[in-house]
Structures are given as C-alpha cells and as structure tokens.
Design an enzyme around this catalytic site. Structure first.
Site, mmCIF file in Angstrom:
data_model
loop_
_atom_site.group_PDB
_atom_site.id
_atom_site.type_symbol
_atom_site.label_atom_id
_atom_site.label_comp_id
_atom_site.label_asym_id
_atom_site.label_seq_id
_atom_site.Cartn_x
_atom_site.Cartn_y
_atom_site.Cartn_z
ATOM 1 N N THR A 106 73.265 -5.031 -41.279
ATOM 2 C CA THR A 106 74.463 -5.788 -41.621
ATOM 3 C C THR A 106 75.442 -5.827 -40.451
ATOM 4 O OG1 THR A 106 74.221 -5.258 -43.968
ATOM 5 C CG2 THR A 106 76.413 -5.903 -43.216
ATOM 6 N N LYS B 51 62.327 -14.270 -30.785
ATOM 7 C CA LYS B 51 62.629 -13.048 -30.061
ATOM 8 C C LYS B 51 62.202 -11.864 -30.938
ATOM 9 C CE LYS B 51 65.013 -9.571 -28.169
ATOM 10 N NZ LYS B 51 64.569 -8.226 -28.591
ATOM 11 N N PRO B 52 60.979 -11.344 -30.743
ATOM 12 C CA PRO B 52 60.564 -10.156 -31.490
ATOM 13 C C PRO B 52 61.217 -8.907 -30.921
ATOM 14 C CG PRO B 52 58.868 -10.730 -29.916
ATOM 15 C CD PRO B 52 59.951 -11.789 -29.797
ATOM 16 N N SER B 53 61.193 -7.833 -31.686
ATOM 17 C CA SER B 53 61.695 -6.564 -31.169
ATOM 18 C C SER B 53 60.890 -6.145 -29.952
ATOM 19 C CB SER B 53 61.590 -5.484 -32.250
ATOM 20 O OG SER B 53 61.835 -4.203 -31.695
ATOM 21 N N GLU B 54 61.569 -5.587 -28.952
ATOM 22 C CA GLU B 54 60.860 -5.094 -27.774
ATOM 23 C C GLU B 54 60.008 -3.876 -28.113
ATOM 24 O OE1 GLU B 54 64.645 -2.723 -27.801
ATOM 25 O OE2 GLU B 54 64.025 -4.750 -28.286
ATOM 26 N N GLU C 225 71.750 3.550 -45.573
ATOM 27 C CA GLU C 225 70.290 3.569 -45.523
ATOM 28 C C GLU C 225 69.801 4.711 -44.640
ATOM 29 O OE1 GLU C 225 67.909 -0.483 -45.717
ATOM 30 O OE2 GLU C 225 69.531 -0.627 -44.275
ATOM 31 N N SER D 192 57.865 -7.971 -53.453
ATOM 32 C CA SER D 192 57.916 -9.074 -52.491
ATOM 33 C C SER D 192 56.675 -9.951 -52.605
ATOM 34 C CB SER D 192 58.017 -8.536 -51.064
ATOM 35 O OG SER D 192 59.202 -7.794 -50.893
ATOM 36 N N GLU E 255 69.010 -11.847 -43.240
ATOM 37 C CA GLU E 255 68.443 -10.887 -44.200
ATOM 38 C C GLU E 255 68.780 -9.519 -43.654
ATOM 39 O OE1 GLU E 255 66.477 -8.013 -45.419
ATOM 40 O OE2 GLU E 255 64.695 -8.943 -44.558
ATOM 41 N N THR F 17 63.492 -11.121 -34.949
ATOM 42 C CA THR F 17 62.756 -10.333 -35.939
ATOM 43 C C THR F 17 62.715 -8.851 -35.575
ATOM 44 O OG1 THR F 17 60.661 -10.817 -34.810
ATOM 45 C CG2 THR F 17 61.330 -12.310 -36.581
ATOM 46 N N GLY G 284 74.290 -8.430 -38.157
ATOM 47 C CA GLY G 284 74.479 -9.731 -38.785
ATOM 48 C C GLY G 284 75.905 -10.228 -38.662
ATOM 49 N N CYS H 281 63.884 -2.506 -45.565
ATOM 50 C CA CYS H 281 65.232 -2.760 -46.067
ATOM 51 C C CYS H 281 65.289 -2.788 -47.591
ATOM 52 C CB CYS H 281 65.767 -4.075 -45.497
ATOM 53 S SG CYS H 281 64.646 -5.456 -45.728
#
Length: 536
Positions: free
Chosen positions: A285, A230-233, A436, A496, A305, A204, A288, A339
């Site tokens: 991307t 595994k979250p972002s550090e 982006e 969302s 995603e 994530t 990904g 995003c």
C-alpha cells in the site's frame, strides 16, 4: 531535469524512496539480492538444471525490447539468486531510463498495428501463448522454484493458475462490446465504443513471478494494449521465459517488452512518459500511494492491487476439520508470502483450544526445505530482510504477552528458512495484528460474539481478502456483507480464480483483476453522437 524527475521532486518523500517503488511486492523485498553473504557458487545439481533450462531456450538473461534480446547499454548487471541455497542462478542486465524509454517507444509504435488487429486475430495469438505456457509447465515451474523458492509442486500450480488468465482473456478478447443508446432527438444516433487505453506499464512482484504477470498482461493484450513490463529484480527469469513464449506464439515485437534494473530510472521513465497511459501494480500500500502521487503529473490511469491484513474468522459452529484445512491453506501458501494470506486467525472462545490443538498438529506435519526436495511444502523466505521482519514481529508479540505454541525461530536449515509458527494469546495491540507479517507465522486471536469478530476483522486500513468458517448459512451471509473486504472465502481458504474479480477496498487498492471485469481496466469508453440523420 526530466519531466519525471520534476514531477517526483514536487511530491515529498517520493524521490528519496523511489528506489523501492518498482522492485517490491512488500517491504521485505527491497533488500539487494547481490549482497556477498548470500552469493555462492552453483552446485552440480543446480548447474545441471540451469543447463537444461538454457538448452530449452527458456533461460533468458537479457531484457526484451522490440522483439530483441538486449543488455544494459552500460553493461551493468544484477545477480539472480536461489533463496534456498544462495547460489547465483543467472546474471541479468541492470537497465535504466534509457532502456525503458526505448521499450516505451517500441510499445507505442507496436500499439498502432496491434490495436488494429481484429479481436479474433489477437485471440488466436494469445491462445497460442497459453498453449506454449502449458507445454512448458515443467520448465517454468523449475524456474519459479529456482529464483523464488516455493516448492516445485506449488510452482507448477502457479504455472497452471497463471496460464489460466491467458486462456481466459484469449476468449474475452472477442467480447469487448459497446452500446447503442436510444437517441433523445430523431436526427441523432448515439453509440458507445470501447477502445484500448494504449501503452501499459506493468509492475509485478516476486511472490508470484508468473501469475502476477499474466493477470495483467493477458487482459491488456486482449484489449489491444501493448505493455512495458517491469518484473521484480529478485525474480526476472520467469518473466523473461514467459516473454520468449509470447514471441514464439506470434505476438509481434514491441507488444510485450521487459526491462529490469535501476528502479529510480525505470520509475521516472514510466511515470513521466505521456505515451504510457496506464500503470498497473501489485505490491504494498505504501508503494501504491507513491505511485498515485507520481502518476498525477500525466494523469495516468491506475489499477493497484495492494497489501492486505486478512482476517480468518472461525466460529464455534464451524466444522473443525474444514476450518483447520482452510486456515492452513490460507495461511501457509508460499510460506505465508502472499497478500491474501490469513494474517489474523480470529477464533471464537468455545472452539479456541480445540482449534489451536488441531491446527498445531497439522502445522507440525509440514515439511520445510529446498523446493526441489520431495515432500517439501514450505520453502524459504525470499531474502534476509524478510526473515528479520518476521523475527521482529514475533519478538514484539512475545514482549507483549503472546505465547509461542509452535516454531518461533529460524529453521535449522539456515539461509532464509523459518519454522512454521503458531502464536496464541495475540492481541490487537501487537504488530502481528496490525501489519502483514508476510511469513509463515499464524497469530491466534480470541473473540466472544459475532459482532466482536466483525469489529476485530474490520479494524484495519486494509481490505483485500477475508475468510470465515461457519456452518450457519444466515451467519455466513451476515458476516460476509459486514466485512469490508474485496474478497471473502466462506469455508474455503483458496479462493483465487481467473473467472472471479480480484482486488481490494479501502487501502488495499483500486480496480479489479481477473474475470470479465478485469478487461475494463484496459479500455477507454468513447461516446459518439452521429447527427444530421434525417438528411437524404
């Protein structure tokens, strides 16, 4: 050499960039948050808040494996910084392959019992998790603002949004239905069963440190899967707090494990393990694509995603107030760091000047500052690399003839604050149109006809979200059908919700999150043929 390393070595450029795979939502997040210029001693105000969060039991500074809070085996650590101040909020373990393998083993063992619980039993525990998330909404919001920077009101909105996925999937756990198929022969019965895929590796990003977790973990647990998260550090504290509440809710040890740290080692372990049957990832991307290649060695299921390049089309017949309000929400939420943010605001020539003027006035009223300050609607960018990326995009546009209507530079507050910016006369040749920006910069492009707007909107490899503003019902249907995007907002900038499918087409990803369709990503379909039915 491990199987993970062998698989990755065979794929060009993956090993040299694997350190970026699991730590970032987008490229700007790969910068080391522990760099000396950003590290400061904590102020009294922050110290009091951290002390309060510690007393609540929600400020966890260890990883979670098999229900136990653990440090890295070698004692290595990572500093978690407040992007608004540069202060060190906490120090957490910098884990690697050894800890990840332990977490995978724990999840694999826990899967045997968790998947055997009835759907109702899983539902009750997941629902209790939701109740606890809501009960601790204020503390979780404070954690998000501390480590991610978004305004507290927005952070608390994320807690509600993130918790909604847990509530929804607590209910959906009881609705995993199979099928009975009419048999082709009289002595047979044909069935379709849906069963959990197994251990899930969930990766994530930092921009929604709670909601991107719950949107993945909620359906996984509801289906009977177990998770190595595994979250972002950059933003691990919210993930650890959510995991603590999961334990309090009665979700058994090993069902949800959390590791963070050495991305190459964690990546090798997740990709190489035959026990990890699925990877779910939110991020760029480029990352990904590398995940798809890396997962080939064990043929893992993937849901991705990925990045977007969202067009926001404003037609001449749009209600100006509605268009301005919707575009503002679509562009500047989380300081443009989502995003689905409107990356290109494409305005029809008949309303272009009026829209630009009204939009500029609305943006001017936005208050920038520390997310804990009253009235602030725009926080800092996540780190210095994010600011430099925004600066390079703006400079590219100016060098090619664009005009800055508002902002266009770093904010006087310093740190990683950037002024909310509007740029006119943007063309498709500029970086602002092609990639982006992931920051508070709104590029305005001009178009003449509906056909031209559709061509401009679809002129990208991305296909995540799009927005249109028009009062013509027929046009809204035509354009919506023609847009090559997974999500479309019509006269609305915030679209969302947990009850609707979220995901993209083209190079914006695979699969869907949220809604009843999100359950399918964590289920295997098994066909059963029962024969010899005529024997008595």
């Amino acid at each position: 050499m491990t199987l993970g390393r062998m698989a990755l070595v065979r794929i060009p450029a993956i090993r040299c960039k694997i350190h970026r795979l699991f730590s970032a939502s987008h490229s700007s997040s790969s910068t080391n948050r522990t760099s000396p210029p950003l590290s400061r001693h904590m102020s009294m105000k922050s110290e009091n808040l951290v002390s309060k969060l510690t007393s609540s039991g929600l400020l966890k500074t260890q990883g979670l494996i098999d229900g136990k809070w653990v440090d890295a085996h070698d004692g290595d650590t990572i500093k978690v910084l407040n992007p608004a101040t540069g202060e060190v909020v906490a120090i957490v373990p910098c884990m690697g392959q050894r800890e990840t393998n332990n977490a995978i083993s724990s999840a694999h063992y826990a899967f045997r019992s968790w998947s055997k619980l009835t759907a109702s039993e899983r539902s009750q525990r997941i629902r209790k998790w939701y109740d606890l998330l809501i009960a601790h909404k204020e503390e979780l919001g404070q954690l998000i603002t501390l480590e991610q920077g978004k305004p507290l009101k927005e952070a608390m909105g994320e807690v509600s949004y993130g918790a909604s996925f847990i509530e929804f999937y607590a209910e959906e756990a009881k609705r995993v239905y199979g099928d009975i198929i009419p048999a082709t022969l009289g002595d047979r019965r044909l069935f379709v069963l849906k069963q959990p895929v197994g251990v899930v590796g969930a990766i994530t990003p930092w921009n929604f440190p709670l909601a991107m977790i719950t949107r993945k973990v909620g359906p996984a647990l509801a289906c009977g899967c177990t998770v190595v998260l595994k979250p972002s550090e950059l933003t691990p504290l919210t993930a650890l707090a959510a995991a603590e509440l999961a334990l309090q809710a009665g979700i058994p040890p090993g069902v949800l494990n959390v590791v963070m740290g050495k991305a190459p080692d964690i990546g090798d372990a997740l990709l190489a393990s035959h026990e990890v049957r699925k990877i779910t990832f939110t991020g760029s991307t480029a990352v990904g694509k590398k995940l798809m290649a890396g997962a080939a060695g064990t043929v893992k299921r993937l849901s991705l995603e990925l990045g977007g390049n969202a067009p926001c089309i404003v037609f001449d017949d749009a209600d100006l107030d509605v268009a301005v309000k919707g575009s503002l929400a679509a562009k500047f939420r989380n300081s443009g760091q989502t995003c689905v943010c409107a990356n290109r605001i494409i305005v029809q020539e008949g309303i272009y000047d009026k829209f630009a003027d009204a939009f500029s006035k609305a943006v001017q009223s936005m208050q920038v500052g520390d997310g804990f300050s009253e009235g602030v609607t725009q926080g800092p960018l996540i780190n210095e690399a994010a600011v430099q990326k925004v600066e390079s995009f703006v400079q590219d546009a100016i060098s090619k003839g664009a005009k800055v209507l508002l902002g266009g530079k770093r904010h006087s507050l310093g740190m990683t604050f950037y002024e909310p910016t509007i740029i006119s006369n943007v063309t498709e040749a500029m970086l602002l149109s092609r990639e982006e920006v992931f920051g508070p910069v709104a590029p305005l492009l001009r178009f003449k006809t509906e056909e031209e707007a559709i061509l401009m909107a679809n002129n990208t490899k991305a296909g995540l979200a799009a927005y249109i503003f028009t009062n013509n019902v027929q046009r809204s249907w035509r354009v919506t059908e023609a847009l090559e995007y997974g999500l479309v907002g019509v006269n609305e900038g915030l679209i969302s919700t947990e009850v609707a499918p979220f995901g993209g087409v083209k190079q914006s990803g695979l699969g869907r999150e949220g809604s009843k369709y999100g359950m399918d990503e964590y289920l295997e379909m098994k066909y059963v043929c029962l024969g010899d039915m005529n024997r008595k």
